[in-house]
Design an enzyme around this catalytic site. Structure first.
Site, PDB file in Angstrom:
ATOM      1  CB  SER A 140      -0.870   0.006   1.268  1.00 56.94           C
ATOM      2  OG  SER A 140      -1.546   1.237   1.398  1.00 56.94           O
ATOM      3  CE1 TYR A 153      -3.341  -1.991   5.768  1.00 54.67           C
ATOM      4  CE2 TYR A 153      -3.148   0.351   5.280  1.00 54.67           C
ATOM      5  CZ  TYR A 153      -3.385  -0.950   4.863  1.00 54.67           C
ATOM      6  OH  TYR A 153      -3.663  -1.201   3.539  1.00 54.67           O
TER       7      TYR A 153
HETATM    8  N1  LIG Z   1      -8.851  -0.637  -0.563  1.00 45.22           N
HETATM    9  C1  LIG Z   1      -7.844   0.174  -0.352  1.00 45.22           C
HETATM   10  O1  LIG Z   1      -8.021   1.402  -0.296  1.00 45.22           O
HETATM   11  C2  LIG Z   1      -6.453  -0.393  -0.234  1.00 45.22           C
HETATM   12  C3  LIG Z   1      -5.363   0.430  -0.526  1.00 45.22           C
HETATM   13  C4  LIG Z   1      -4.086  -0.092  -0.434  1.00 45.22           C
HETATM   14  C5  LIG Z   1      -3.892  -1.424  -0.083  1.00 45.22           C
HETATM   15  N2  LIG Z   1      -4.970  -2.203   0.202  1.00 45.22           N
HETATM   16  C6  LIG Z   1      -4.725  -3.609   0.558  1.00 45.22           C
HETATM   17  O2  LIG Z   1      -5.444  -4.444  -0.329  1.00 45.22           O
HETATM   18  C7  LIG Z   1      -5.596  -5.736   0.251  1.00 45.22           C
HETATM   19  C8  LIG Z   1      -7.006  -6.236   0.018  1.00 45.22           C
HETATM   20  O3  LIG Z   1      -7.906  -5.420   0.747  1.00 45.22           O
HETATM   21  P1  LIG Z   1      -9.257  -4.839   0.134  1.00 45.22           P
HETATM   22  O4  LIG Z   1      -9.029  -3.398  -0.062  1.00 45.22           O
HETATM   23  O5  LIG Z   1      -9.717  -5.650  -1.010  1.00 45.22           O
HETATM   24  O6  LIG Z   1     -10.211  -4.975   1.414  1.00 45.22           O
HETATM   25  P2  LIG Z   1     -11.413  -5.984   1.726  1.00 45.22           P
HETATM   26  O7  LIG Z   1     -12.477  -5.826   0.705  1.00 45.22           O
HETATM   27  O8  LIG Z   1     -11.749  -5.718   3.164  1.00 45.22           O
HETATM   28  O9  LIG Z   1     -10.764  -7.437   1.569  1.00 45.22           O
HETATM   29  C9  LIG Z   1      -9.817  -7.918   2.505  1.00 45.22           C
HETATM   30  C10 LIG Z   1      -9.670  -9.413   2.371  1.00 45.22           C
HETATM   31  O10 LIG Z   1      -8.721  -9.868   3.372  1.00 45.22           O
HETATM   32  C11 LIG Z   1      -9.328 -10.881   4.155  1.00 45.22           C
HETATM   33  N3  LIG Z   1      -8.895 -10.841   5.556  1.00 45.22           N
HETATM   34  C12 LIG Z   1      -8.967  -9.813   6.424  1.00 45.22           C
HETATM   35  N4  LIG Z   1      -8.552 -10.194   7.644  1.00 45.22           N
HETATM   36  C13 LIG Z   1      -8.221 -11.506   7.549  1.00 45.22           C
HETATM   37  C14 LIG Z   1      -7.740 -12.475   8.472  1.00 45.22           C
HETATM   38  N5  LIG Z   1      -7.543 -12.210   9.770  1.00 45.22           N
HETATM   39  N6  LIG Z   1      -7.508 -13.733   8.027  1.00 45.22           N
HETATM   40  C15 LIG Z   1      -7.736 -14.041   6.746  1.00 45.22           C
HETATM   41  N7  LIG Z   1      -8.197 -13.164   5.819  1.00 45.22           N
HETATM   42  C16 LIG Z   1      -8.436 -11.914   6.224  1.00 45.22           C
HETATM   43  C17 LIG Z   1     -10.812 -10.586   4.088  1.00 45.22           C
HETATM   44  O11 LIG Z   1     -11.543 -11.755   4.438  1.00 45.22           O
HETATM   45  P3  LIG Z   1     -13.086 -11.644   4.936  1.00 45.22           P
HETATM   46  O12 LIG Z   1     -13.871 -11.569   3.677  1.00 45.22           O
HETATM   47  O13 LIG Z   1     -13.301 -12.891   5.702  1.00 45.22           O
HETATM   48  O14 LIG Z   1     -13.153 -10.412   5.792  1.00 45.22           O
HETATM   49  C18 LIG Z   1     -10.970 -10.165   2.644  1.00 45.22           C
HETATM   50  O15 LIG Z   1     -11.048 -11.280   1.812  1.00 45.22           O
HETATM   51  C19 LIG Z   1      -5.219  -5.578   1.730  1.00 45.22           C
HETATM   52  O16 LIG Z   1      -3.930  -6.117   1.949  1.00 45.22           O
HETATM   53  C20 LIG Z   1      -5.202  -4.066   1.920  1.00 45.22           C
HETATM   54  O17 LIG Z   1      -4.335  -3.675   2.954  1.00 45.22           O
HETATM   55  C21 LIG Z   1      -6.244  -1.736   0.137  1.00 45.22           C
END
Ligand SMILES: NC(=O)c1ccc[n+]([C@@H]2O[C@H](COP(=O)([O-])OP(=O)(O)OC[C@H]3O[C@@H](n4cnc5c(N)ncnc54)[C@H](OP(=O)(O)O)[C@@H]3O)[C@@H](O)[C@H]2O)c1
Length: 256
Positions: A140, A153
């Protein structure tokens, strides 16, 4: 090779039930991959499988990556499938003043966002290397500048970026490594972190832009990728803003 050779098509996507993960699953399937899909929730996993074109080609594992036993279970399943590709995507942040977030919450962020990706890559590297496969680490832009009120984070993502970039160079020529560093995107991330929704965030980009950029970087042989012009503009602003000023601005922007 005798025994159980690496399956050149099988890729593990962690957090496949979330925003970026779902798209990684869909786009890797379009590229002909069989998938090992990871999530935590059966209903969300069923919904994902129903969306995919060839659900019978894929396998699914439910595991909590904040839990050592969950990481071990996912490693076991991935070894059985001899995965050739790994997308370390699962992750979350917890927004709030440092003492107001429980200590276990801070520890879980570090376990899921930093420790689990390192453990998975280490355990799965033999089959990934044999297949001349790939690793995509979803980091990120939060890992570039320290972030008050998202401190753990940002620290986890800074660690992930450093580790991923070093790994990329170590494995050059054998395994393609992508370090993906997006800015804000409309996924489940904000709701999970506890941050209020902010409409009109100028830097926000569709999740499709982010995932497509990661796969394009993979096709170029790996690399560090900041996806799309809005996130690249944000990265430029981070680069030209002195850290003390960036810290003050971010403290005000993220203050609970
Ligand atoms: N969206 C943004 O603005 C952004 C920006 C930069 C980086 N990111 C990164 O992108 C990645 C994906 O996130 P996203 O934005 O797509 O968010 P999201 O929609 O909340 O998806 C997160 C995923 O991670 C899983 N997860 C969370 N906690 C977990 C745990 N304890 N054990 C196993 N799985 C877990 C969730 O599973 P559940 O479905 O069971 O909750 C979900 O499948 C993350 O690494 C995040 O830090 C996001």
């Amino acid at each position: 090779m005798v025994g159980n050779p690496a399956n050149p098509n099988r890729a593990l996507v962690t957090g496949a039930t979330g925003g970026f993960g779902r798209l990684f699953a869909r786009m890797l399937e379009e590229r002909g991959h069989r998938l090992l899909l990871h999530g935590r929730d059966q209903a969300r996993m069923d919904a994902l499988l129903a969306e995919l074109a060839r659900p019978a080609d894929h396998a699914a594992v439910l595991a909590d990556l904040a839990d050592e036993a969950g990481v071990a279970a996912l490693i076991r399943a991935s070894r059985e499938h001899r995965v050739a590709g790994l997308v370390n995507n699962a992750g979350f942040g917890l927004w709030g003043r440092f003492p107001d977030v429980p200590a276990e919450g801070h520890a879980d962020v570090l376990r899921v966002d930093l420790l689990a990706p390192v453990q998975l890559a280490h355990a799965l590297l033999p089959s990934i290397r044999e297949a001349r496969g790939f690793i995509i680490n979803v980091s990120s832009l939060a890992g570039v500048t320290p972030l008050p009120h998202l401190s753990t984070y940002a620290a986890a993502k800074a660690g992930l970026t450093f580790w991923s970039e070093a790994l990329r160079v170590e494995l050059a020529g054998a395994v393609r490594v992508v370090t993906l560093a997006p800015g804000p995107s409309p996924t489940g991330f904000r709701a999970v972190s506890g941050m209020p929704e902010r409409t009109g965030d100028f830097f926000r980009q569709p999740a499709e832009t982010v995932v497509r950029a990661a796969l394009a970087a993979l096709d170029r042989g790996g690399g560090m990728v900041v996806p799309g012009w809005r996130h690249r503009l944000l990265r430029l602003l981070q680069a030209v803003t002195p850290t003390p000023l960036a810290l003050r601005l971010m403290e005000r922007a993220l203050r609970p």
